[in-house]
Write an enzyme that holds these catalytic residues in place. Sequence first.
Site, short mmCIF file in Angstrom:
data_model
loop_
_atom_site.label_atom_id
_atom_site.label_comp_id
_atom_site.label_asym_id
_atom_site.label_seq_id
_atom_site.Cartn_x
_atom_site.Cartn_y
_atom_site.Cartn_z
N CYS A 138 0.69 -1.19 -0.06
CA CYS A 138 -0.11 0.14 -0.09
C CYS A 138 0.76 1.20 0.08
CB CYS A 138 -0.92 0.00 1.07
SG CYS A 138 -0.28 -0.38 2.74
N CYS A 180 -3.59 -2.36 -0.76
CA CYS A 180 -2.55 -3.43 -0.06
C CYS A 180 -2.03 -4.54 -1.14
CB CYS A 180 -2.79 -4.14 0.80
SG CYS A 180 -3.21 -2.88 2.42
N LYS A 202 -6.11 -8.78 11.50
CA LYS A 202 -6.25 -7.19 11.39
C LYS A 202 -7.34 -6.60 10.90
CE LYS A 202 -3.46 -3.78 8.49
NZ LYS A 202 -2.49 -3.73 7.46
N GLU A 250 -8.25 -16.77 11.13
CA GLU A 250 -6.92 -16.04 10.66
C GLU A 250 -5.56 -16.43 11.08
OE1 GLU A 250 -6.63 -14.66 7.89
OE2 GLU A 250 -8.41 -13.75 7.23
N LYS A 297 -4.23 -6.31 15.61
CA LYS A 297 -4.07 -4.86 15.38
C LYS A 297 -5.59 -4.59 14.81
CE LYS A 297 -1.93 -2.02 11.96
NZ LYS A 297 -1.20 -1.76 10.72
N SER A 327 -1.53 3.91 15.23
CA SER A 327 -1.36 5.46 15.25
C SER A 327 -2.51 6.00 16.11
CB SER A 327 -1.05 5.84 13.87
OG SER A 327 -2.20 5.53 12.91
ZN LIG Z 1 -1.26 -2.43 3.30
#
Ligand SMILES: [Zn+2]
Length: 336
Positions: free
Chosen positions: A132, A140, A205, A243, A258, A284
Amino acid sequence: MPELRSRLQVDLPGERRPRRLRSSPALRRLVRETRLDPAQLVAPLFVVSGRERREEISSLKGHSRWSPDLALAEARRLARLGVGGVLLFGIPDAKDAEGSGAAAAGGPVPETLRKLREAKLPLVSIADVCLCEYTDHGHCGVLRGGEVDNDATLPLLAEAALAYAEAGADVVAPSAMMDGQVAALRSALDAAGHLDTAIMAYASKHASGFYGPFREAAGSTPGVGDRKAYQMDSANGREALLEMELDAGEGADLLMVKPAITSLDLLALARQRFDLPLAAYQVSGEAAMIEAAAERGWIDRRTVVLESLTAIVRAGAQVVMTYFAADVATWLREDR
Ligand SMILES: [Zn+2]
């Protein structure tokens, strides 16, 4: 009321007074269940090409995009503080539809990795593996008919991982959420003789609003659409465990969740189910919320940073990616 006070007899069996162990700082320290260690923290580092180039990232307080020479200096500082590792993200000078910069041996990530390898710092070098930051559309993977093509993306991710392993990465971390990405990386690495390069899978994720400041830092906001066709629905926990199971089966050495703050339940469940090391990424947006509230004087920054990281570790993570790694390592030293 005075009558009630004299009449009220609460029968507390002696052994059921948990407050006893909270009565002094020394006692609280003695019985503390969860301790942070700088060695378990990983600092994200954003790298760009060039020399002596540093661009502050306005959305990530205290963080910059560094050219490889300055990234090395920052890594030396982190190593001196006892931080466990760095996670590299590259921002290329040019982007294209296939994200070919991700696998370029002369890109900022391989260049930084070579410098880290030469310097022999006591620091684990981890390279994020995704397209990405390198695609002009910001997705991505590669697009076919407007959709991200899973299987066409796998070899490109594998090529990038190979470039990073060859430049000296200890760990590669596929984050694209393509099915089969861990297996693709493992077989490419093994075929090239990189048997010792570990894989930290971004296994669970979720598509998340907490990634906003990162996208500014890495210039990776999708031009069209969103990432919900490959990142997981944040409502799904059983799917997250699936996953993780798939990634473990494909050869992942560490499993990551995440964002961290929205995955504490998954860490606790995964800790019961898997014996692999678990990692969490305090992303972030989690850092930005703390910084913004602290700036307004609404919370105490140090208290909340330590409390949030302690909760992530208590839930089951033994490795944490955090933008506060340097601060926390400094504080833990002061407290010793
Ligand atoms: Zn990515």
